[in-house]
Each structure stands twice: as C-alpha cells, then as structure tokens.
Design a protein around this motif. Structure first.
Motif, PDB file in Angstrom:
ATOM      1  N   CYS A   1       0.829  -1.209   0.000  1.00  0.00           N
ATOM      2  CA  CYS A   1       0.000   0.000   0.000  1.00  0.00           C
ATOM      3  C   CYS A   1       0.865   1.262   0.000  1.00  0.00           C
ATOM      4  CB  CYS A   1      -0.947  -0.002   1.197  1.00  0.00           C
ATOM      5  SG  CYS A   1      -2.291  -1.222   1.060  1.00  0.00           S
ATOM      6  N   GLU A   2       1.940   1.240   0.763  1.00  0.00           N
ATOM      7  CA  GLU A   2       2.804   2.419   0.836  1.00  0.00           C
ATOM      8  C   GLU A   2       3.524   2.694  -0.483  1.00  0.00           C
ATOM      9  OE1 GLU A   2       3.351   4.693   3.380  1.00  0.00           O
ATOM     10  OE2 GLU A   2       1.546   3.745   4.201  1.00  0.00           O
ATOM     11  N   ASN A   3       3.587   1.710  -1.358  1.00  0.00           N
ATOM     12  CA  ASN A   3       4.265   1.879  -2.637  1.00  0.00           C
ATOM     13  C   ASN A   3       3.308   1.818  -3.827  1.00  0.00           C
ATOM     14  OD1 ASN A   3       7.389   1.935  -2.228  1.00  0.00           O
ATOM     15  ND2 ASN A   3       6.611   0.428  -0.749  1.00  0.00           N
ATOM     16  N   SER A   4       2.033   2.082  -3.569  1.00  0.00           N
ATOM     17  CA  SER A   4       1.027   2.105  -4.628  1.00  0.00           C
ATOM     18  C   SER A   4      -0.018   3.151  -4.296  1.00  0.00           C
ATOM     19  CB  SER A   4       0.372   0.727  -4.771  1.00  0.00           C
ATOM     20  OG  SER A   4      -0.511   0.485  -3.678  1.00  0.00           O
ATOM     21  N   LYS A   5      -1.028   3.250  -5.126  1.00  0.00           N
ATOM     22  CA  LYS A   5      -2.124   4.201  -4.893  1.00  0.00           C
ATOM     23  C   LYS A   5      -3.244   3.594  -4.045  1.00  0.00           C
ATOM     24  CE  LYS A   5      -5.184   5.051  -7.826  1.00  0.00           C
ATOM     25  NZ  LYS A   5      -6.472   4.846  -8.458  1.00  0.00           N
ATOM     26  N   PHE A   6      -3.079   2.341  -3.624  1.00  0.00           N
ATOM     27  CA  PHE A   6      -4.175   1.622  -2.976  1.00  0.00           C
ATOM     28  C   PHE A   6      -4.063   1.655  -1.449  1.00  0.00           C
ATOM     29  CE2 PHE A   6      -3.550  -0.074  -7.221  1.00  0.00           C
ATOM     30  CZ  PHE A   6      -4.820   0.081  -7.744  1.00  0.00           C
ATOM     31  N   ASP A   7      -5.186   1.362  -0.794  1.00  0.00           N
ATOM     32  CA  ASP A   7      -5.287   1.488   0.664  1.00  0.00           C
ATOM     33  C   ASP A   7      -5.382   0.161   1.394  1.00  0.00           C
ATOM     34  OD1 ASP A   7      -5.536   4.372   0.429  1.00  0.00           O
ATOM     35  OD2 ASP A   7      -7.592   4.012  -0.245  1.00  0.00           O
ATOM     36  N   GLU A   8      -5.924  -0.862   0.720  1.00  0.00           N
ATOM     37  CA  GLU A   8      -6.205  -2.132   1.391  1.00  0.00           C
ATOM     38  C   GLU A   8      -5.858  -3.301   0.486  1.00  0.00           C
ATOM     39  OE1 GLU A   8     -10.063  -0.451   3.959  1.00  0.00           O
ATOM     40  OE2 GLU A   8     -10.350  -2.014   2.437  1.00  0.00           O
ATOM     41  N   VAL A   9      -5.552  -4.437   1.100  1.00  0.00           N
ATOM     42  CA  VAL A   9      -5.144  -5.637   0.367  1.00  0.00           C
ATOM     43  C   VAL A   9      -5.908  -6.847   0.874  1.00  0.00           C
ATOM     44  CG1 VAL A   9      -3.179  -7.072  -0.328  1.00  0.00           C
ATOM     45  CG2 VAL A   9      -2.801  -4.690   0.270  1.00  0.00           C
ATOM     46  N   PHE A  10      -6.263  -7.731  -0.043  1.00  0.00           N
ATOM     47  CA  PHE A  10      -6.738  -9.066   0.309  1.00  0.00           C
ATOM     48  C   PHE A  10      -5.803 -10.062  -0.358  1.00  0.00           C
ATOM     49  CE2 PHE A  10      -9.292 -12.849  -0.909  1.00  0.00           C
ATOM     50  CZ  PHE A  10      -9.548 -13.332   0.360  1.00  0.00           C
ATOM     51  N   PHE A  11      -5.162 -10.911   0.432  1.00  0.00           N
ATOM     52  CA  PHE A  11      -4.207 -11.868  -0.116  1.00  0.00           C
ATOM     53  C   PHE A  11      -4.901 -13.163  -0.532  1.00  0.00           C
ATOM     54  CE2 PHE A  11      -1.352  -9.305   2.662  1.00  0.00           C
ATOM     55  CZ  PHE A  11      -0.567  -8.792   1.640  1.00  0.00           C
ATOM     56  N   THR A  12      -4.445 -13.691  -1.652  1.00  0.00           N
ATOM     57  CA  THR A  12      -4.969 -14.954  -2.175  1.00  0.00           C
ATOM     58  C   THR A  12      -3.791 -15.861  -2.519  1.00  0.00           C
ATOM     59  OG1 THR A  12      -5.013 -14.266  -4.504  1.00  0.00           O
ATOM     60  CG2 THR A  12      -6.925 -13.683  -3.148  1.00  0.00           C
ATOM     61  N   ASN A  13      -4.101 -16.995  -3.128  1.00  0.00           N
ATOM     62  CA  ASN A  13      -3.073 -17.975  -3.451  1.00  0.00           C
ATOM     63  C   ASN A  13      -2.695 -17.987  -4.925  1.00  0.00           C
ATOM     64  OD1 ASN A  13      -3.319 -19.175  -0.702  1.00  0.00           O
ATOM     65  ND2 ASN A  13      -5.347 -19.647  -1.462  1.00  0.00           N
TER      66      ASN A  13
END
Length: 400
Positions: free
Chosen positions: A93-105
């Motif tokens: 997030c700190e290195n993109s324009k996005f605020d939240e992440v959902f991790f997948t496989n």
C-alpha cells in the motif's frame, strides 16, 4: 534428493491427470537464470515459471526468508493476524495508490475476488449493476468466473453454462467499449499488456479513455496486473507507466517470486465486503507473505528497476539484429515482458528446437515468441540466449 531415471520419469507421470502436453524431461534444480533436468542438462530459462520467478531460481534471499519464517510460524489460520501479512500489506500500500489488500493464493483467485467485490459494490452503490466489460484475447484465469471473463476463443465452448454478466469487446477500441456500457455495467477489467494474447500493450489513449469512461458512467476500473506487476514492465506496477486510474488491481506471479501468493488491492472508496463475504484457508499465510515481502523489497532496492529498463533496451536491440538477419517481425512489450513475431518461422517449432539446444522459450501464438526472464537478467545472459536462438533459427532454415 535421488535423481529420477528416464524409466522412472515415464512411469511416475502416469499418476498425474493429463492437463497439458509436457516434454519428457523433469527439472530437479534451478539456480538463477538456469534450470537443470534429471540428466543434469542445463537450460537458460526465459520462461521463469511464466513471469513468476522475479529474482530467478532459488535466490538466496528467498531461501533464507523461508527458513527463518518456517522456524517462527507457518500457519496460524486465516481468522487471525500474523506479522508477515501485516508487513506485506503495508509495503504494498505504501508503494502504490491503494489502501487495502486481500491476499490470495493465485492470480485467478485474486481476479475472482475483484469480480465479487465489483458486484458487491454494484449492489450497494449502483442499483444492482453487475456486468463487467472485458476484452477479446484477454486472460484472467481458470476458475469458472475468470474463464467466463477471459476473451480466449478456445475457452468459449468449455464448461458451459459459464458465469453470465461478462461483455467482451475489441481491445484498444474505445468506441466499442463505450457502446457496450449499459445500466447494468459495473466495471471494466483489462490487462494493460495482454500476455497470453502475445504481449499486446494497451494504447495510452485507450487507457486515458477508459479512465474518462469510468468517471462518466460511475464504473470501476479493474487492472489485472497478475503478469505485469512487481517490476515486470520496469515500473513496480504497469498502471504507473500507462497512467491508468484503477480502483482495483490484482497481483500474482511475480509477487511471490516462485511461491504461491497473489493479492487484490483496492482504494477505501470501493471497500465494501461484509464479514464473511470473502475468505480462504491459506490467504495471508505468513510463510508466503514473508517471502513475498523479501521479493518486493529487492525490487524496490535502489537501482533494481533501472537495471530492468537498461537490460530491456539491450534485449530489444539484440532482437532487432535477429529481425534483420532472419526477417522476423515486430518487437512488443515493456521491461522484461517482451515478444517478437517470428515471420516465416513457426513459433512452436522454434520452442522445441530451442529446448533441445538448452534455451526455454514460450510461444503464446503460432507466430510469436514471448520472453519472460528473471528481472535479474544481465546483458551477458541476453547475449547467451540470443546466440542460442540465432543458432536455432539457422538450423531450422537449413532443415527447410
């Protein structure tokens, strides 16, 4: 580990469900740019797991991180936070324009999540709008929904009935895209470079037009960066190069550098999952997240992406020399996701001859070669591969 004999290899492969044609070789170890088979034959690998092995085969930083994290914590379960999950989320997030992440496989699972989120957003914010516009020749994965979203003609008759709600239009055609929008449209989903189609980049004017269409019609823009993300195109993310304004971005492949992890990234404005809407047993697994963070930090290190651009330019110059000698066609792509038209040569035939010569290549189309080497590729390794490829082309010419 005991090496596999030819007879043993032939016997063991019968235990696998046949899903693709594989050559009669078995890889037993890898080191940087090279793979070694059961006979210890060395291959210069310009496929790297289909643009997966960001740092090449078995880099020390991944080995050390795996060993360190495995001694601490492997799997607390998806219902709890773990430190690598939190640290990787912050790093991305700190290195993109996005605020939240959902991790997948996997990238397909990330794209599936993006489709689900867009539909949930449409239910909450756009009177139940659910349709997603995708593009001819696109590739978004092999789950039922992502196959439905994919624009590969060979997917069309498979596993019917598929998931409805996907409208496919011509890539780089803004007029056709706008004509496909109706009251039920919630999102536009695209690869900024269509990898499986033969490395076809989006036009900058087309991307700018999509940004405008999404604002005009209150649509979400989904950037599928499963293949282009994490330095592959010379920037950390391709959307930065193409000046795209995505609300959702999906990552995979290079995010793990060889371990199975992917991600969906979003801005807070479109974050609308309720508890229980999304999940997965191994999502945010600390072992995978720790390795992914190590890979991303390497890519973010000073000079790394400049080296990708520099080697890309050198690679393209050497491909231009091949084009002149063998009357090949156009060179396409960005960074170290490149392709070349093969002119009079059959690309699958080149792949087979090259493998025999110790060079691993991919032919996404009958007339195209795709190059997806490790991002640590050097000019020396470019020269080695180009020399092998030139010899292969001369051999095929001689056979004809």
């Amino acid at each position: 580990m005991k090496s596999i004999s030819e007879n043993s290899l032939l016997a063991k492969q019968n235990y696998l469900i046949p899903i693709t044609k594989r050559p009669e070789i078995c890889f037993v170890r890898g080191e940087g740019d090279y793979l070694y088979d059961q006979n210890d034959k060395r291959y210069l690998d310009w496929i790297q797991g289909w643009a997966v092995n960001t740092l090449g085969h078995s880099p020390q930083v991944m080995q050390k991180t795996l060993m360190h994290q495995a001694a601490l914590l492997i799997n607390p379960g998806p219902a709890f936070y773990n430190q690598p999950m939190l640290e990787l989320a912050e790093l991305l997030c700190e290195n993109s324009k996005f605020d939240e992440v959902f991790f997948t496989n996997s990238g397909a699972e990330a794209n599936e999540g993006a489709i689900k989120l867009a539909r949930k957003w449409g239910q909450k914010n756009k009177q139940g709008a659910f349709k997603v516009i995708t593009f001819d020749h696109s590739f978004h994965g092999r789950t039922l929904a992502t196959m439905s979203a994919t624009g590969k003609k060979t997917f069309a008759p498979l596993f019917e009935p598929k998931v409805s709600g996907f409208t496919k239009v011509a890539y780089n055609d803004l007029t056709a895209t706008e004509a496909a929008i109706d009251d039920q449209t919630v999102a536009i989903m695209l690869e900024l470079i269509q990898g499986e189609a033969g490395v076809i980049p989006a036009d900058l004017a087309f991307v700018a037009g999509l940004n405008t269409l999404c604002r005009k019609h209150n649509l979400l823009l989904i950037a599928d960066e499963v293949q282009t993300g994490i330095g592959r195109t010379g920037n950390l993310f391709a959307y930065q190069q193409f000046q795209a304004e995505p609300h959702i971005m999906t990552l995979g492949k290079g995010l793990g550098g060889g371990v199975p992890i992917a991600a969906m990234m979003i801005g807070k404005a479109v974050s609308c999952f309720d508890h229980g809407d999304q999940g997965g047993t191994y999502n945010g697994n600390p072992l995978m997240c720790a390795v992914s963070a190590a890979v991303v930090q390497e890519v973010l290190a000073e000079g790394f992406l400049n080296q990708v651009h520099r080697v890309s330019r050198y690679f393209c110059k050497q491909l231009e020399l091949l084009t002149e000698e063998f009357e090949l066609g156009a060179i396409r792509g960005e960074g170290l996701l490149l392709a070349i038209n093969t002119g009079q040569f059959s690309a699958p035939s080149i792949v087979e001859h090259a493998r025999e010569a110790g060079l691993l290549l991919n032919a996404p189309r009958d007339d195209s070669l795709r190059f997806m080497p490790a991002l640590t590729l050097t000019e020396e390794r470019v020269d080695e591969g180009i020399a092998l490829l030139a010899e292969v082309l001369r051999t095929i010419q001689g056979d004809d």
